[in-house]
Design a protein around this motif. Structure first.
Motif, PDB file in Angstrom:
ATOM      1  N   GLU A 199       0.843  -1.205   0.000  1.00  0.00           N
ATOM      2  CA  GLU A 199       0.000   0.000   0.000  1.00  0.00           C
ATOM      3  C   GLU A 199       0.870   1.243   0.000  1.00  0.00           C
ATOM      4  OE1 GLU A 199      -2.031   0.724   3.847  1.00  0.00           O
ATOM      5  OE2 GLU A 199      -1.160  -1.214   4.386  1.00  0.00           O
TER       6      GLU A 199
ATOM      7  N   ARG B   9       0.911   4.814   1.725  1.00  0.00           N
ATOM      8  CA  ARG B   9       0.292   5.382   2.922  1.00  0.00           C
ATOM      9  C   ARG B   9       0.652   6.847   3.070  1.00  0.00           C
ATOM     10  NH1 ARG B   9       1.860   1.275   7.759  1.00  0.00           N
ATOM     11  NH2 ARG B   9       0.922  -0.601   6.878  1.00  0.00           N
TER      12      ARG B   9
ATOM     13  N   HIS C 185      -4.294   0.460  -1.497  1.00  0.00           N
ATOM     14  CA  HIS C 185      -3.721  -0.889  -1.562  1.00  0.00           C
ATOM     15  C   HIS C 185      -3.460  -1.287  -3.010  1.00  0.00           C
ATOM     16  CE1 HIS C 185      -4.646  -1.803   2.695  1.00  0.00           C
ATOM     17  NE2 HIS C 185      -5.594  -0.904   2.490  1.00  0.00           N
TER      18      HIS C 185
ATOM     19  N   PRO D 270     -11.206  -7.822   3.154  1.00  0.00           N
ATOM     20  CA  PRO D 270     -10.036  -7.389   3.951  1.00  0.00           C
ATOM     21  C   PRO D 270     -10.224  -7.555   5.448  1.00  0.00           C
ATOM     22  CG  PRO D 270     -10.521  -5.784   2.250  1.00  0.00           C
ATOM     23  CD  PRO D 270     -11.634  -6.764   2.216  1.00  0.00           C
TER      24      PRO D 270
ATOM     25  N   GLY E 272      -9.180  -2.347   0.221  1.00  0.00           N
ATOM     26  CA  GLY E 272      -8.133  -3.317   0.520  1.00  0.00           C
ATOM     27  C   GLY E 272      -8.160  -4.470  -0.458  1.00  0.00           C
TER      28      GLY E 272
ATOM     29  N   THR F  44      -8.309  -5.479  -5.808  1.00  0.00           N
ATOM     30  CA  THR F  44      -8.134  -4.502  -4.735  1.00  0.00           C
ATOM     31  C   THR F  44      -9.205  -3.434  -4.900  1.00  0.00           C
ATOM     32  OG1 THR F  44      -6.594  -3.217  -6.032  1.00  0.00           O
ATOM     33  CG2 THR F  44      -5.656  -4.832  -4.542  1.00  0.00           C
TER      34      THR F  44
END
Lengths: 301, 688
Positions: B314, B316, B329, B585, B608, B624
């Protein structure tokens, strides 16, 4: 001292006044003092068979020679005390809490015991019972046999009538022509103006006055909880009230009553004793007698 | 202004106030008499206290009666409905709908907005008159469930209490419309809609007409009260709104670039915003961004994977008030190294005339997929082991001995890749006889195109199969690299079955054909891989085509791509055989029922990586999902604009302060306070 045996609750179980008096007196003997007036007069009165405790100096040896038994001489003590036991037997004296003696029973027992002690030391004892309008009177005598008459008059005494201290005081004043000791046993529930003052006035007539203010513990503590209908014993009527609501006020009133009486007595040199009916009688009488003896010694100096 | 009760039944408890009076009356039995000596003192005390006692008894009775009167009344929760509420019910009780915004943006502040909205909704519920029915619509991105207004307060309260902000975008306009439609089912003439929302602009369709309720008397415009869950505050937010993953050849083999865009939806510039690239549980790269207020910034984070495989990770952002859009993700396939054996059928000391020169150069060129190339002469082929090769390129090689062909066939059937480029060393009949089934199509005759002085001879590639993994990269302008190829001589191929034509010459003859043999793949180019018969080797498309070819034959190309789905949208998934469920997820298993040829439509609700759950608990990435950038945009509508949108004068936007002002006289709390005072007074009086 077997104080516990003289507890008012135990005394209450003894059916007759005679038994109660005997129990009280036997408890008292070991602590008793001699009369402050002993030996001041020599007029022979009678013989009495010797008993342990009698003064050996008074054994009549001539009589021993004749009868082969010990006798002691007894004398009329002209200078000895004349005592009036003034007993309030009004209806209010018939009250008692959940246990113990009524105030009248307690007062009668105390008076009887005191009479015995006085007679025993050759004091003349008279009895005045104020029962409402009725007054019973037994003139003072000093010989031992007189005690039986006192006891007989007290035995089975029932309360009745309203408290009238003034009337009783007047009666005693009339009878006690010369110096005497006056013992008042009363709950002093005479709310007429100046009632107690009339008793106190006896002191001004040179009498020794002792006031035993006898109250039941319930009268002093007012421990009632539930709503109660109080019924007056002397015709005051009845009142339905929650005792908790008036407790504080009542306790102030009873305290004021006692305090006023105490102050009045002290001011007039009158012995005052607040007596709860759960007080052991021997303790009461011993205490009183010892105080009286101390004050006599003090006066003789 | 009037008094209304939230729980009117509880008000009947006020009858308990009669108890002390009844007790007082019933307890008037005469108490037991007690003869008493000091009666005079009792009488005096009584006389002294009679007034006080009478007053005390009266106060006690009053206190006890008050306790039993006030507490049940307080439990019934009475309150004064102020004039300000007139918008709520100008014509008596109103059928009421409560729209509760439960979209992703309501997760801002760690759920603070959602809790505010729930509180507002509970207050609305508490303020309803007993004769007002209520319908609760939770607007969480799923199709709104608008029930008929009902008097089931417990159910309404439960719906409010259980409402949770989802990860989905919500269309508040359609939810309000659903609420208006639900109100049509109530016979009450007055209609009213409460909307508890954060006022984010993207949730509203600004072109939609104001809500209206169809009734028998015609369209009725409901009263609308918007309860601002943000209490008038701004909702600053930064979000990753885009992510692209592409090979980064400049980084070497298995190098990838993660290009992302960060939007700043707040009114202040974000400086040094930290962005991290995580692969699995490891942070592999990071960067810092400055993002202007209301603007965006893009950046690439590079990473070279140490080996081939499938990796989840991922991007972030440093967490902010809305953390759900601070991570994006991904799942990326990284091709393993490819081992290619080149068999040179016409070697030459001159490199540019060597048959394998151009292919070898193309494969050795540094690319995203590392390829190790080994070149041997055709004579060495019988002695060469094929076990350490993923693909074999036969470049203008004479038909080999039968033993070699058998080894090649075993190699292909076991999953290996085989590429044929032809030339003057190839004899069509010998080839057909020797390779047999290994050839996608049997060779026929070589064809040579005539040439003239003006125009060089050559056939063009035509009719491409751009869906094929090998040629997929030539979509768009890149196709020119193929179209510019000229081939003067090539083998005609015999018709056959089982082959797929990837490209043909402009005369229709197959140029590039593929055939599946066993587990392996075979591709044949009908001309030469050097410049002898064709100029493809010097065209720009040659290098990527050869690399794609090698990857495809080595089975590292054409792997199923992991779809990326935006929350709130559906995706059609190809469900592999043996898969019966999807693992979300959060670990929940969602059953799958494949239809339409193994495809299934899914509408994910969580961001996710979602995984297929196969037999034996084996999982593999399915797709995803990422949150909608629409919900990340937390810029709010101006309340005036929203009022205009919802009906002008018949709508208002309320903040907390205004709601509180409406409750300045909550009678129930005053009653409770008075009851408490009465209780304390009773205790005090008892002790007096």
């Amino acid at each position: 001292m077997a104080g516990s045996l003289l507890d008012a609750r135990l005394l209450a179980r003894l059916g007759t006044l005679q038994l109660r008096t005997r129990a009280v007196v036997e408890g008292l003997l070991s602590g008793l003092h001699r009369s402050p007036h002993q030996g001041q007069s020599v007029e022979f009165a009678e013989h009495k068979e010797y008993a342990p405790g009698d003064d050996l100096r008074r054994i009549d040896w001539k009589a021993y020679g004749k009868f082969d038994r010990f006798y002691v001489k007894q004398f009329e003590h002209e200078t000895n005390l004349r005592a009036f036991l003034l007993l309030d037997a009004s209806a209010s004296m018939g009250y008692r809490g959940p246990e113990g003696l009524t105030k009248l029973e307690y007062a009668a027992t105390a008076a009887a015991a005191l009479a015995y002690l006085l007679v025993r030391q050759q004091d003349a004892v008279g009895l005045v019972i104020a029962r409402g309008d009725e007054i019973r009177y037994l003139p003072p005598r000093a010989h031992v046999g007189h005690f039986s008459a006192v006891l007989a008059m007290l035995e089975g005494l029932a309360p009745g009538g309203r408290t009238d201290l003034a009337r009783a005081a007047d009666f005693v004043a009339e009878k006690a022509r010369r110096r005497a000791a006056v013992f008042l046993f009363s709950d002093l529930f005479d709310f007429a103006p100046g009632a107690l003052s009339r008793i106190v006035d006896l002191r001004r007539m040179k009498n020794e006055v002792s006031v035993f203010h006898i109250l039941d513990p319930w009268e002093l503590e007012f421990p009632f909880e539930d709503a109660t209908r109080f019924v007056g014993l002397e015709g005051e009527g009845d009142l339905e009230v929650d005792p908790r609501e008036i407790r504080a006020s009542y306790l102030r009133a009873i305290e004021k009553l006692c305090e006023d009486a105490r102050r009045l007595c002290l001011q007039a040199d009158v012995a005052y004793e607040l007596v709860r009916t759960d007080t052991p009688l021997d303790r009461l009488l011993l205490g009183h007698l010892s105080r009286r003896e101390r004050s006599a010694r003090w006066a003789s100096r | 202004m009037g008094v209304s009760l939230t729980h009117p039944l509880l008000a009947w408890g006020a009858l308990l106030a009669l108890l002390p009076i009844l007790v007082h009356l019933l307890q008037r039995r005469r108490p037991r008499p007690h003869p008493f000596a000091a009666m005079e003192l009792v009488l005096r005390s009584q006389r002294e206290n009679v007034r006080r006692l009478r007053l005390r008894r009266l106060l006690l009775l009053l206190a006890r009666t008050s306790i039993l009167l006030l507490v049940p009344l307080a439990a019934a929760r009475p309150h004064l409905a102020a004039e300000a509420d007139a918008v709520a019910s100008p014509a008596g009780p109103a059928a009421t709908a409560l729209v509760l915004d439960a979209s992703l943006s309501m997760r801002w502040g760690g759920g603070k907005l959602m809790e505010n909205a729930r509180q507002d909704a509970r207050r609305v519920l508490a303020d309803l008159l007993p004769e007002e029915p209520l319908s609760v619509i939770v607007c969480d991105g799923r199709p709104p469930e608008a029930e008929s207004p009902s008097f089931d307060r417990a159910r309404a309260r439960r719906r409010i209490d259980e409402a949770q902000a989802s990860h989905l975008p919500a269309n508040m306009t359609s939810c309000v419309a659903a609420a208006a439609a639900a109100l049509a089912e109530s016979p009450l003439p007055a209609k009213r809609i409460f909307i508890a929302t954060d006022l984010t602009a993207n949730a509203w369709n600004l072109d939609a007409p104001p809500p209206s309720v169809p009734t028998e008397a015609g369209e009725v415009q409901p009263e609308v009260v918007v309860l601002d869950a943000a209490r008038g505050d701004e909702l600053p937010n930064a979000a990753i709104t885009d992510l692209r993953i592409e090979p980064a050849p400049e980084l070497g083999p298995r190098g990838h670039a993660f290009a992302f865009t960060v939007h700043n939806f707040g009114s202040k510039e974000l400086r040094d915003l930290r962005v991290e690239l995580w692969v699995g549980q490891e942070m592999v790269n990071r960067s810092f961004l400055d993002v202007p207020a209301g603007g965006s910034a893009s950046r690439r984070l590079l990473h070279r994977f140490p080996a081939g495989g499938t990796f989840a990770g991922e991007i972030r952002l440093a967490p902010d008030a809305l953390v759900e859009d601070d991570a994006r993700h991904f799942v990326v396939h990284v091709s393993p190294d490819i081992r290619v054996l080149l068999v040179n059928g016409a070697p030459s000391p001159l490199r540019h005339r060597d048959e394998a020169f151009f292919v070898e150069t193309a494969l050795r060129a540094s690319g995203a997929v590392p390829i190790s190339v080994r070149t041997i002469d055709a004579d060495s082929l019988p002695h060469q082991s094929l076990e350490d090769a993923d693909a074999v390129f036969l470049l203008n090689v004479r038909a080999p001995e039968r033993g070699v062909v058998e080894r090649l066939e075993r190699f292909v059937r076991a999953g290996g890749g085989l590429f044929f480029a032809l030339g003057d060393q190839v004899d069509a009949d010998a080839y057909t006889a020797s390779f047999g089934e290994l050839l996608p199509l049997a060779l026929h005759l070589p064809k040579t195109l005539p040439s003239s002085a003006e125009e060089p001879a050559g056939a063009r590639f035509d009719d491409f199969d751009l869906d094929h993994p090998v040629l997929r990269i030539f979509h768009g302008p890149a196709i020119e690299g193929l179209e510019s190829v000229r081939t003067q001589r090539y083998f005609l191929l015999q018709p056959g079955e089982g082959a797929r034509v990837l490209a043909a010459f402009d005369d229709g003859a197959p140029a590039l054909v593929e055939k599946q043999v066993g587990q392996g793949r075979v591709i044949l180019f009908a001309s030469t891989a050097d410049r002898d018969w064709s100029d493809w080797a010097i065209q720009t498309s040659f290098l990527p085509a050869m690399q794609q070819m090698a990857a495809y034959l080595a089975r590292t190309l054409g792997q199923r791509e992991i779809p990326v789905v935006q929350l709130g949208e559906s995706a059609a998934l190809e469900v592999p055989e043996g898969v019966g469920a999807l693992v979300a997820p959060d670990g929940r298993e969602l059953p799958l029922s494949a239809s339409d040829g193994g495809r299934v439509n899914v509408t994910p609700e969580l961001p996710g990586v979602h995984r297929f759950l196969g037999e034996g608990g084996r999982t593999e990435p399915a797709f995803t999902a990422f949150v909608s950038p629409v919900e990340s945009d937390t810029r709010r509508l101006d309340p005036k604009e929203l009022r205009a949108l919802l009906g002008g004068a018949r709508a208002r936007v309320s903040e907390e302060a205004e709601i509180a002002r409406r409750r300045e006289t909550p009678l129930w709390s005053l009653l409770l306070l008075a009851g408490l005072l009465a209780f304390l007074s009773e205790g005090w009086l008892l002790r007096r």
